[in-house]
Design an enzyme around this catalytic site. Sequence first.
Site, PDB file in Angstrom:
ATOM      1  N   HIS A  10      26.640 103.463  26.972  1.00 58.81           N
ATOM      2  CA  HIS A  10      25.473 103.908  27.537  1.00 58.81           C
ATOM      3  C   HIS A  10      24.554 104.034  26.155  1.00 58.81           C
ATOM      4  O   HIS A  10      25.160 104.110  25.137  1.00 58.81           O
ATOM      5  CB  HIS A  10      25.719 105.357  27.987  1.00 58.81           C
ATOM      6  CG  HIS A  10      26.545 106.231  27.100  1.00 58.81           C
ATOM      7  ND1 HIS A  10      25.710 107.121  26.015  1.00 58.81           N
ATOM      8  CD2 HIS A  10      27.865 106.536  26.957  1.00 58.81           C
ATOM      9  CE1 HIS A  10      26.484 107.709  25.445  1.00 58.81           C
ATOM     10  NE2 HIS A  10      27.682 107.547  25.854  1.00 58.81           N
ATOM     11  N   GLU A  83      34.665 108.961  30.070  1.00 57.24           N
ATOM     12  CA  GLU A  83      34.989 108.885  28.702  1.00 57.24           C
ATOM     13  C   GLU A  83      35.944 109.923  28.497  1.00 57.24           C
ATOM     14  O   GLU A  83      36.355 110.625  29.550  1.00 57.24           O
ATOM     15  CB  GLU A  83      33.810 109.499  27.934  1.00 57.24           C
ATOM     16  CG  GLU A  83      33.989 109.641  26.374  1.00 57.24           C
ATOM     17  CD  GLU A  83      34.497 108.345  25.697  1.00 57.24           C
ATOM     18  OE1 GLU A  83      35.315 107.825  25.977  1.00 57.24           O
ATOM     19  OE2 GLU A  83      33.504 107.984  24.496  1.00 57.24           O
TER      20      GLU A  83
END
Length: 229
Positions: A10, A83
């Site tokens: 990202h 994550e």
Amino acid sequence: MPTRIYLVRHGATELTAEDRFAGSTDVPLSDEGRHQAAALAERLKCDRLDGIYASPMGRTIETARIVGASHDCQVQVEPDLREIAYGRWEGRTRDEIEREFAEEYGAWEEDPLTTAPAGGESGIQVLSRALPVMRRIVQSHRHQSVLVVSHKGTNRLLISSLLGFDARGYRDRLDQSPAALNILEFANDVRARLRLFNDISHYDPLPGRCAEQRLSRWWSQPIQGDDGA
């Protein structure tokens, strides 16, 4: 044609700029992160994408939507691409953690694959959920090209495992810049080769931090026996 995976981290967030641990903290892209994602979208606009997948965090979904805007694909959310959860370290800077949890941080620096912060995840736990997702995506898109947007730690662990590297060194030896592009090609469900790694040439003119600041402290330690000469 091999199956091609465009594996992307990202774009930048405000916590990225502050060097804070934000694994399970849901933060949006910063303006810089949106520019980075838009630059990658421009780079990939003429490439074929047969599917788009992202972790459930706002920063990954927004990156995936920006990058995939010119492609006729809906973003499919995969919770297990999220994550690493950093437990009680969440939202804190690296310096704060080193001061407050010195022993725990030292053990994690030594072996982040099997060690986890209190309340957080180890690298093995991340791989146990993320690898099956990657395999399922490859199986579902044989001979196609797919965008997968995930996170710094998750991407590094996936690449280490898929290429047969010792994943204990993923933090020391592999970097993932914001909105970085990696390209993996699969001859079958498990045999992968890395065609491109951590490429940010789509936004290279933009200011950014040096790579050494994004790697673990191990990277900047003096080499034993080096007297500086």
